[in-house]
Design a protein around this motif. Sequence first.
Motif, PDB file in Angstrom:
ATOM      1  N   ALA A  53      -3.569 -17.897   6.617  1.00  0.00           N
ATOM      2  CA  ALA A  53      -4.861 -17.281   6.261  1.00  0.00           C
ATOM      3  C   ALA A  53      -4.958 -15.869   6.834  1.00  0.00           C
ATOM      4  O   ALA A  53      -5.525 -14.979   6.205  1.00  0.00           O
ATOM      5  N   SER A  54      -4.394 -15.645   8.017  1.00  0.00           N
ATOM      6  CA  SER A  54      -4.438 -14.318   8.638  1.00  0.00           C
ATOM      7  C   SER A  54      -3.497 -13.335   7.957  1.00  0.00           C
ATOM      8  O   SER A  54      -3.679 -12.133   8.054  1.00  0.00           O
ATOM      9  N   ILE A  55      -2.486 -13.858   7.307  1.00  0.00           N
ATOM     10  CA  ILE A  55      -1.486 -12.992   6.679  1.00  0.00           C
ATOM     11  C   ILE A  55      -1.683 -12.950   5.173  1.00  0.00           C
ATOM     12  O   ILE A  55      -0.807 -12.545   4.443  1.00  0.00           O
ATOM     13  N   LYS A  56      -2.839 -13.346   4.751  1.00  0.00           N
ATOM     14  CA  LYS A  56      -3.084 -13.331   3.315  1.00  0.00           C
ATOM     15  C   LYS A  56      -2.841 -11.918   2.786  1.00  0.00           C
ATOM     16  O   LYS A  56      -3.429 -10.951   3.246  1.00  0.00           O
ATOM     17  N   ILE A  57      -1.961 -11.843   1.846  1.00  0.00           N
ATOM     18  CA  ILE A  57      -1.610 -10.545   1.277  1.00  0.00           C
ATOM     19  C   ILE A  57      -2.299 -10.430  -0.070  1.00  0.00           C
ATOM     20  O   ILE A  57      -2.037 -11.221  -0.966  1.00  0.00           O
ATOM     21  N   GLU A  58      -3.167  -9.472  -0.186  1.00  0.00           N
ATOM     22  CA  GLU A  58      -3.868  -9.270  -1.445  1.00  0.00           C
ATOM     23  C   GLU A  58      -2.869  -8.777  -2.487  1.00  0.00           C
ATOM     24  O   GLU A  58      -2.035  -7.929  -2.205  1.00  0.00           O
ATOM     25  N   LEU A  59      -2.929  -9.339  -3.662  1.00  0.00           N
ATOM     26  CA  LEU A  59      -2.006  -8.938  -4.721  1.00  0.00           C
ATOM     27  C   LEU A  59      -2.083  -7.445  -4.989  1.00  0.00           C
ATOM     28  O   LEU A  59      -1.083  -6.816  -5.337  1.00  0.00           O
ATOM     29  N   SER A  60      -3.236  -6.849  -4.786  1.00  0.00           N
ATOM     30  CA  SER A  60      -3.372  -5.413  -5.022  1.00  0.00           C
ATOM     31  C   SER A  60      -2.575  -4.583  -4.024  1.00  0.00           C
ATOM     32  O   SER A  60      -2.253  -3.437  -4.298  1.00  0.00           O
ATOM     33  N   SER A  61      -2.249  -5.168  -2.857  1.00  0.00           N
ATOM     34  CA  SER A  61      -1.484  -4.409  -1.863  1.00  0.00           C
ATOM     35  C   SER A  61       0.016  -4.516  -2.111  1.00  0.00           C
ATOM     36  O   SER A  61       0.787  -3.788  -1.507  1.00  0.00           O
ATOM     37  N   LEU A  62       0.409  -5.431  -2.988  1.00  0.00           N
ATOM     38  CA  LEU A  62       1.822  -5.531  -3.323  1.00  0.00           C
ATOM     39  C   LEU A  62       2.143  -4.608  -4.485  1.00  0.00           C
ATOM     40  O   LEU A  62       1.292  -4.265  -5.286  1.00  0.00           O
ATOM     41  N   LEU A  63       3.388  -4.240  -4.541  1.00  0.00           N
ATOM     42  CA  LEU A  63       3.820  -3.340  -5.590  1.00  0.00           C
ATOM     43  C   LEU A  63       4.251  -4.123  -6.816  1.00  0.00           C
ATOM     44  O   LEU A  63       4.605  -5.293  -6.717  1.00  0.00           O
ATOM     45  N   GLU A  64       4.243  -3.473  -7.950  1.00  0.00           N
ATOM     46  CA  GLU A  64       4.732  -4.122  -9.157  1.00  0.00           C
ATOM     47  C   GLU A  64       6.187  -4.528  -8.934  1.00  0.00           C
ATOM     48  O   GLU A  64       6.980  -3.766  -8.391  1.00  0.00           O
ATOM     49  N   GLY A  65       6.527  -5.732  -9.311  1.00  0.00           N
ATOM     50  CA  GLY A  65       7.884  -6.224  -9.114  1.00  0.00           C
ATOM     51  C   GLY A  65       8.081  -6.937  -7.791  1.00  0.00           C
ATOM     52  O   GLY A  65       9.156  -7.464  -7.532  1.00  0.00           O
ATOM     53  N   ALA A  66       7.060  -6.947  -6.936  1.00  0.00           N
ATOM     54  CA  ALA A  66       7.169  -7.629  -5.649  1.00  0.00           C
ATOM     55  C   ALA A  66       6.464  -8.970  -5.717  1.00  0.00           C
ATOM     56  O   ALA A  66       5.430  -9.113  -6.361  1.00  0.00           O
ATOM     57  N   GLU A  67       7.049  -9.945  -5.067  1.00  0.00           N
ATOM     58  CA  GLU A  67       6.401 -11.241  -4.930  1.00  0.00           C
ATOM     59  C   GLU A  67       6.554 -11.671  -3.474  1.00  0.00           C
ATOM     60  O   GLU A  67       7.329 -11.086  -2.726  1.00  0.00           O
ATOM     61  N   TYR A  68       5.788 -12.671  -3.083  1.00  0.00           N
ATOM     62  CA  TYR A  68       5.907 -13.159  -1.720  1.00  0.00           C
ATOM     63  C   TYR A  68       5.747 -14.668  -1.687  1.00  0.00           C
ATOM     64  O   TYR A  68       5.194 -15.266  -2.602  1.00  0.00           O
ATOM     65  N   ARG A  69       6.271 -15.251  -0.609  1.00  0.00           N
ATOM     66  CA  ARG A  69       6.099 -16.671  -0.329  1.00  0.00           C
ATOM     67  C   ARG A  69       5.694 -16.807   1.132  1.00  0.00           C
ATOM     68  O   ARG A  69       6.341 -16.245   2.006  1.00  0.00           O
ATOM     69  N   LEU A  70       4.639 -17.567   1.382  1.00  0.00           N
ATOM     70  CA  LEU A  70       4.245 -17.909   2.744  1.00  0.00           C
ATOM     71  C   LEU A  70       4.849 -19.276   3.047  1.00  0.00           C
ATOM     72  O   LEU A  70       4.604 -20.235   2.315  1.00  0.00           O
ATOM     73  N   LEU A  71       5.629 -19.351   4.111  1.00  0.00           N
ATOM     74  CA  LEU A  71       6.375 -20.556   4.450  1.00  0.00           C
ATOM     75  C   LEU A  71       6.030 -21.028   5.859  1.00  0.00           C
ATOM     76  O   LEU A  71       5.637 -20.232   6.715  1.00  0.00           O
ATOM     77  N   ASP A  72       6.215 -22.319   6.098  1.00  0.00           N
ATOM     78  CA  ASP A  72       5.992 -22.874   7.434  1.00  0.00           C
ATOM     79  C   ASP A  72       7.078 -22.418   8.398  1.00  0.00           C
ATOM     80  O   ASP A  72       8.236 -22.229   8.002  1.00  0.00           O
ATOM     81  N   VAL A  73       6.718 -22.281   9.661  1.00  0.00           N
ATOM     82  CA  VAL A  73       7.675 -21.913  10.705  1.00  0.00           C
ATOM     83  C   VAL A  73       8.679 -23.057  10.862  1.00  0.00           C
ATOM     84  O   VAL A  73       8.291 -24.201  11.070  1.00  0.00           O
ATOM     85  N   PRO A  74       9.972 -22.754  10.738  1.00  0.00           N
ATOM     86  CA  PRO A  74      10.969 -23.814  10.901  1.00  0.00           C
ATOM     87  C   PRO A  74      11.186 -24.137  12.376  1.00  0.00           C
ATOM     88  O   PRO A  74      10.870 -23.328  13.250  1.00  0.00           O
TER      89      PRO A  74
END
Length: 142
Positions: free
Chosen positions: A68-89
């Motif tokens: 929730a603290s690292i929520k990345i707004e889609l508007s802050s990402l660039l075209e062609g960029a995607e992200y995945r939020l993953l659990d700490v291994p």
Amino acid sequence: MTRRGRDPSGRRGATPSAGPGGRWIVALPVWGERCVGVFRRTALPSLLAALKELGKPTLLLIWTDSPASIKIELSSLLEGAEYRLLDVPGPDGAFESMSACHRQAMEEAGPRDRVLLLTADMVVSREVLVTCEAQVASGKEV
């Protein structure tokens, strides 16, 4: 036949004659209150500036205990960029866990992908990815 993310010599992450194409995969282990704060305030803005300068497809892999603290707004990402939020291994939430994140990112990579292994508090220059891309495109391994 080569394994995903390996060249014929078996070296992980190597991209001989990568030439054009491929995406950037950025590994970001980001957990703990201090690291999450530093990441959001300094590391992420510098990384986004470098990605904008690069202008290539990118996948941000972010391992965190605070999605929730690292929520990345889609508007802050660039075209062609995607992200995945993953659990700490596992196993320790420290160096071994960070290393596991980096290994997972390398395993995600295809033969023409480029992988950038970062920590939550690394601030990159705006030109770092463009410089690395130019080196790889000229046939050098970085």
